[in-house]
Write a protein that holds these residues in place. Structure first.
Motif, PDB file in Angstrom:
ATOM      1  N   MET A 112     -45.744  -9.273  -9.435  1.00  0.00           N
ATOM      2  CA  MET A 112     -46.879  -8.347  -9.486  1.00  0.00           C
ATOM      3  C   MET A 112     -46.952  -7.263 -10.732  1.00  0.00           C
ATOM      4  N   GLU A 113     -45.630  -7.155 -11.069  1.00  0.00           N
ATOM      5  CA  GLU A 113     -45.891  -5.896 -12.342  1.00  0.00           C
ATOM      6  C   GLU A 113     -46.719  -6.636 -13.496  1.00  0.00           C
ATOM      7  N   GLU A 114     -46.497  -7.690 -13.627  1.00  0.00           N
ATOM      8  CA  GLU A 114     -47.231  -8.509 -14.788  1.00  0.00           C
ATOM      9  C   GLU A 114     -48.792  -8.473 -14.285  1.00  0.00           C
ATOM     10  N   LEU A 115     -49.094  -8.773 -13.226  1.00  0.00           N
ATOM     11  CA  LEU A 115     -50.563  -8.522 -12.935  1.00  0.00           C
ATOM     12  C   LEU A 115     -51.207  -7.018 -13.072  1.00  0.00           C
ATOM     13  N   LEU A 116     -50.184  -6.353 -12.523  1.00  0.00           N
ATOM     14  CA  LEU A 116     -50.690  -4.707 -12.915  1.00  0.00           C
ATOM     15  C   LEU A 116     -50.840  -4.368 -14.343  1.00  0.00           C
ATOM     16  N   ASP A 117     -50.054  -4.936 -15.207  1.00  0.00           N
ATOM     17  CA  ASP A 117     -50.180  -4.796 -16.450  1.00  0.00           C
ATOM     18  C   ASP A 117     -51.560  -5.328 -17.033  1.00  0.00           C
ATOM     19  N   ILE A 118     -51.595  -6.324 -16.595  1.00  0.00           N
ATOM     20  CA  ILE A 118     -52.997  -7.267 -16.992  1.00  0.00           C
ATOM     21  C   ILE A 118     -54.213  -6.262 -16.601  1.00  0.00           C
ATOM     22  N   LEU A 119     -54.040  -5.798 -15.377  1.00  0.00           N
ATOM     23  CA  LEU A 119     -55.399  -5.068 -14.938  1.00  0.00           C
ATOM     24  C   LEU A 119     -55.361  -3.661 -15.630  1.00  0.00           C
ATOM     25  N   LYS A 120     -54.241  -3.268 -15.999  1.00  0.00           N
ATOM     26  CA  LYS A 120     -54.408  -1.819 -16.792  1.00  0.00           C
ATOM     27  C   LYS A 120     -54.973  -2.099 -18.010  1.00  0.00           C
ATOM     28  N   GLU A 174     -56.525 -14.727 -17.948  1.00  0.00           N
ATOM     29  CA  GLU A 174     -55.093 -13.978 -17.948  1.00  0.00           C
ATOM     30  C   GLU A 174     -54.211 -14.721 -16.900  1.00  0.00           C
ATOM     31  N   ILE A 175     -54.644 -14.767 -15.882  1.00  0.00           N
ATOM     32  CA  ILE A 175     -54.152 -15.322 -14.791  1.00  0.00           C
ATOM     33  C   ILE A 175     -53.551 -16.705 -14.970  1.00  0.00           C
ATOM     34  N   ASN A 176     -54.272 -17.285 -15.694  1.00  0.00           N
ATOM     35  CA  ASN A 176     -54.154 -18.789 -16.045  1.00  0.00           C
ATOM     36  C   ASN A 176     -53.048 -18.818 -16.742  1.00  0.00           C
ATOM     37  N   ASP A 177     -53.021 -18.160 -17.790  1.00  0.00           N
ATOM     38  CA  ASP A 177     -52.103 -17.995 -19.048  1.00  0.00           C
ATOM     39  C   ASP A 177     -50.635 -17.439 -18.259  1.00  0.00           C
ATOM     40  N   ALA A 178     -50.725 -16.263 -17.724  1.00  0.00           N
ATOM     41  CA  ALA A 178     -49.615 -15.468 -17.485  1.00  0.00           C
ATOM     42  C   ALA A 178     -49.027 -16.295 -16.175  1.00  0.00           C
ATOM     43  N   PHE A 179     -49.485 -17.034 -15.196  1.00  0.00           N
ATOM     44  CA  PHE A 179     -48.975 -17.331 -14.020  1.00  0.00           C
ATOM     45  C   PHE A 179     -48.998 -18.768 -13.895  1.00  0.00           C
ATOM     46  N   ASP A 180     -49.750 -19.591 -14.764  1.00  0.00           N
ATOM     47  CA  ASP A 180     -49.818 -20.896 -14.949  1.00  0.00           C
ATOM     48  C   ASP A 180     -50.487 -21.420 -13.712  1.00  0.00           C
ATOM     49  N   VAL A 181     -51.663 -20.890 -13.148  1.00  0.00           N
ATOM     50  CA  VAL A 181     -52.264 -21.285 -12.001  1.00  0.00           C
ATOM     51  C   VAL A 181     -53.979 -21.360 -12.478  1.00  0.00           C
ATOM     52  N   ALA A 182     -54.438 -22.327 -11.997  1.00  0.00           N
ATOM     53  CA  ALA A 182     -55.914 -22.444 -12.260  1.00  0.00           C
ATOM     54  C   ALA A 182     -56.744 -21.940 -11.068  1.00  0.00           C
ATOM     55  N   VAL A 183     -57.619 -21.171 -11.472  1.00  0.00           N
ATOM     56  CA  VAL A 183     -58.195 -20.387 -10.491  1.00  0.00           C
ATOM     57  C   VAL A 183     -59.647 -21.191 -10.140  1.00  0.00           C
ATOM     58  N   PRO A 184     -59.465 -22.005  -9.040  1.00  0.00           N
ATOM     59  CA  PRO A 184     -61.024 -22.757  -8.936  1.00  0.00           C
ATOM     60  C   PRO A 184     -62.096 -21.693  -8.426  1.00  0.00           C
ATOM     61  N   ALA A 185     -63.200 -22.334  -8.983  1.00  0.00           N
ATOM     62  CA  ALA A 185     -64.651 -21.325  -8.550  1.00  0.00           C
ATOM     63  C   ALA A 185     -64.507 -20.952  -7.178  1.00  0.00           C
ATOM     64  N   GLU A 186     -64.395 -21.604  -6.266  1.00  0.00           N
ATOM     65  CA  GLU A 186     -64.353 -21.226  -4.891  1.00  0.00           C
ATOM     66  C   GLU A 186     -63.264 -20.122  -4.388  1.00  0.00           C
ATOM     67  N   GLU A 187     -62.444 -19.824  -5.383  1.00  0.00           N
ATOM     68  CA  GLU A 187     -61.514 -18.496  -5.244  1.00  0.00           C
ATOM     69  C   GLU A 187     -62.250 -17.210  -5.902  1.00  0.00           C
ATOM     70  N   ILE A 188     -63.088 -17.755  -6.517  1.00  0.00           N
ATOM     71  CA  ILE A 188     -63.778 -16.251  -7.339  1.00  0.00           C
ATOM     72  C   ILE A 188     -64.816 -15.839  -6.452  1.00  0.00           C
ATOM     73  N   GLU A 193     -51.864 -12.068  -3.876  1.00  0.00           N
ATOM     74  CA  GLU A 193     -52.031 -13.019  -2.602  1.00  0.00           C
ATOM     75  C   GLU A 193     -52.717 -14.445  -3.098  1.00  0.00           C
ATOM     76  N   MET A 194     -53.658 -14.220  -3.862  1.00  0.00           N
ATOM     77  CA  MET A 194     -54.484 -15.706  -4.378  1.00  0.00           C
ATOM     78  C   MET A 194     -53.627 -16.202  -5.243  1.00  0.00           C
ATOM     79  N   ILE A 195     -53.024 -15.473  -6.090  1.00  0.00           N
ATOM     80  CA  ILE A 195     -51.965 -15.999  -7.366  1.00  0.00           C
ATOM     81  C   ILE A 195     -50.947 -16.969  -6.448  1.00  0.00           C
ATOM     82  N   GLN A 196     -50.421 -16.162  -5.497  1.00  0.00           N
ATOM     83  CA  GLN A 196     -49.136 -16.853  -4.809  1.00  0.00           C
ATOM     84  C   GLN A 196     -49.750 -17.956  -4.126  1.00  0.00           C
ATOM     85  N   ARG A 197     -50.960 -17.999  -3.382  1.00  0.00           N
ATOM     86  CA  ARG A 197     -51.479 -19.424  -2.517  1.00  0.00           C
ATOM     87  C   ARG A 197     -51.662 -20.518  -3.751  1.00  0.00           C
ATOM     88  N   LEU A 198     -52.196 -20.144  -4.865  1.00  0.00           N
ATOM     89  CA  LEU A 198     -52.488 -21.123  -5.766  1.00  0.00           C
ATOM     90  C   LEU A 198     -51.196 -21.531  -6.463  1.00  0.00           C
TER      91      LEU A 198
END
Length: 75
Positions: free
Chosen positions: A1-9, A40-54, A67-72
């Motif tokens: 979660m900290e890495e996500l917060l850093d990306i957002l900040k 950034e999420i793709n690079d940092a967490f190695d997950v692909a965010v499909p269009a239906e999740e946006i 929660e989305m990252i964890q699910r993916l």
């Protein structure tokens, strides 16, 4: 979660991402931010965010994003 917060900040240093739950509703994040976040999420967490999740529900708060990252990540 900290890495996500850093990306957002990096996107918006002035926003309290730990407590804000209206990032999309209050137009804090715009379409360019969403595209950047997905990359950034793709690079940092190695997950692909499909269009239906946006959807606003997944991007309205850091917690919803996490929660989305964890699910993916389970796929």
């Amino acid at each position: 979660m900290e890495e996500l917060l850093d990306i957002l900040k990096e996107l918006h240093p002035d926003v309290d991402f730990e407590h804000c739950t209206t990032l999309i509703d209050d137009k804090i994040l715009d379409s360019i931010d969403i595209v950047s976040l997905v990359a950034e999420i793709n690079d940092a967490f190695d997950v692909a965010v499909p269009a239906e999740e946006i959807v606003p529900e997944n991007f309205n708060s850091a917690q919803a994003l996490w929660e989305m990252i964890q699910r993916l990540d389970e796929v």
